[in-house]
Design a protein around this motif. Structure first.
Motif: not given
Length: 240
Positions: A3, A6, A10, A15, A19-20, A22-23
């Motif tokens: 976390k 990430l 961000y 990202l 990854e975006r 997942e975020f």
């Protein structure tokens, strides 16, 4: 990805597409993660805010919206307190800077080279005498050339206004120590611009952090209701 990794990416706007995704999933399903993202977004907004009133309002909103919950870990609670302290210190520094501006800041906020009222420039004329070249240089911001030409012109013609405009150009070049004697000399003349020199001499003293002489000149401007009297009164009130 963890976390915190990430979140860091961000905040750096770094990202990747995966990854975006997942975020965004974490943001939708993890309340704690969502609150931490909101907190950092608030920190960023406050840091970028230019106005003191808005800063206070945003800080108040932040305190109301992001009070740490009892279920949070002690480590996370401490992190929030540290970040909030950073915001508060930054805000107080900003406020104190505004209320106590330096001499350099006061100079920069009040200085503008005086306009050319002596020799209006007619554009498009191919043949130009030295006086025209000097004022063209002055108007177009080529202050080094303007200083050189005004010096030569004054030596030839002894017109006092060349001292005044040369001093203005020197102030723009941040050479206040060289401008001061020229403005003093100009004040001794009966040139139509000599009254303006008092204001520019006061600013020149501010530039070199000589507030005593600047104050004396500003008081004279106010008392005699000379050029820039109202501006002089406002300026004086900021560094007394």
């Amino acid at each position: 990805m963890k976390k915190d990794e990430l979140l860091e990416k961000y905040l750096q706007d770094a990202l990747t597409k995966d990854e975006r995704i997942e975020f965004d999933a974490l943001l939708a399903n993890d309340t704690e993660f969502k609150e931490e993202v909101a907190f950092h977004d608030n920190v960023k907004r406050v840091a970028e805010e230019d106005h003191d009133d808005a800063f206070k309002a945003m800080l108040s909103d932040f305190e109301a919206e992001h009070q740490p919950k009892k279920v949070f870990r002690l480590q996370q609670y401490s992190k929030w307190l540290v970040a909030a302290s950073v915001i508060l210190i930054a805000g107080l520094t900003y406020v104190l800077t505004l209320s106590n501006p330096t001499s350099q800041e006061l100079f920069a906020a009040n200085f503008q080279p005086y306009e050319n009222v002596v020799h209006p420039i007619v554009r498009g004329i191919e043949e130009q005498d030295q006086k025209t070249k000097a004022f063209i240089a002055y108007e177009t911001g080529d202050y080094e050339l303007a200083v050189s030409l005004f010096s030569e012109l004054y030596e030839k013609e002894k017109q006092p206004y060349y001292l005044f405009y040369k001093a203005n150009a020197l102030l723009k070049l941040e050479k206040a120590n060289e401008a001061i004697p020229l403005l003093k000399e100009h004040l001794k003349t009966k040139d139509t611009l000599s009254e303006k020199s008092t204001w520019y001499l006061a600013l020149a003293y501010l530039k070199i952090d000589d507030k005593n002489n600047a104050q004396l000149l500003l008081e004279d401007i106010i008392k005699s209701k000379k050029y820039k009297a109202s501006e002089a009164e406002k300026l004086l009130g900021k560094f007394k």
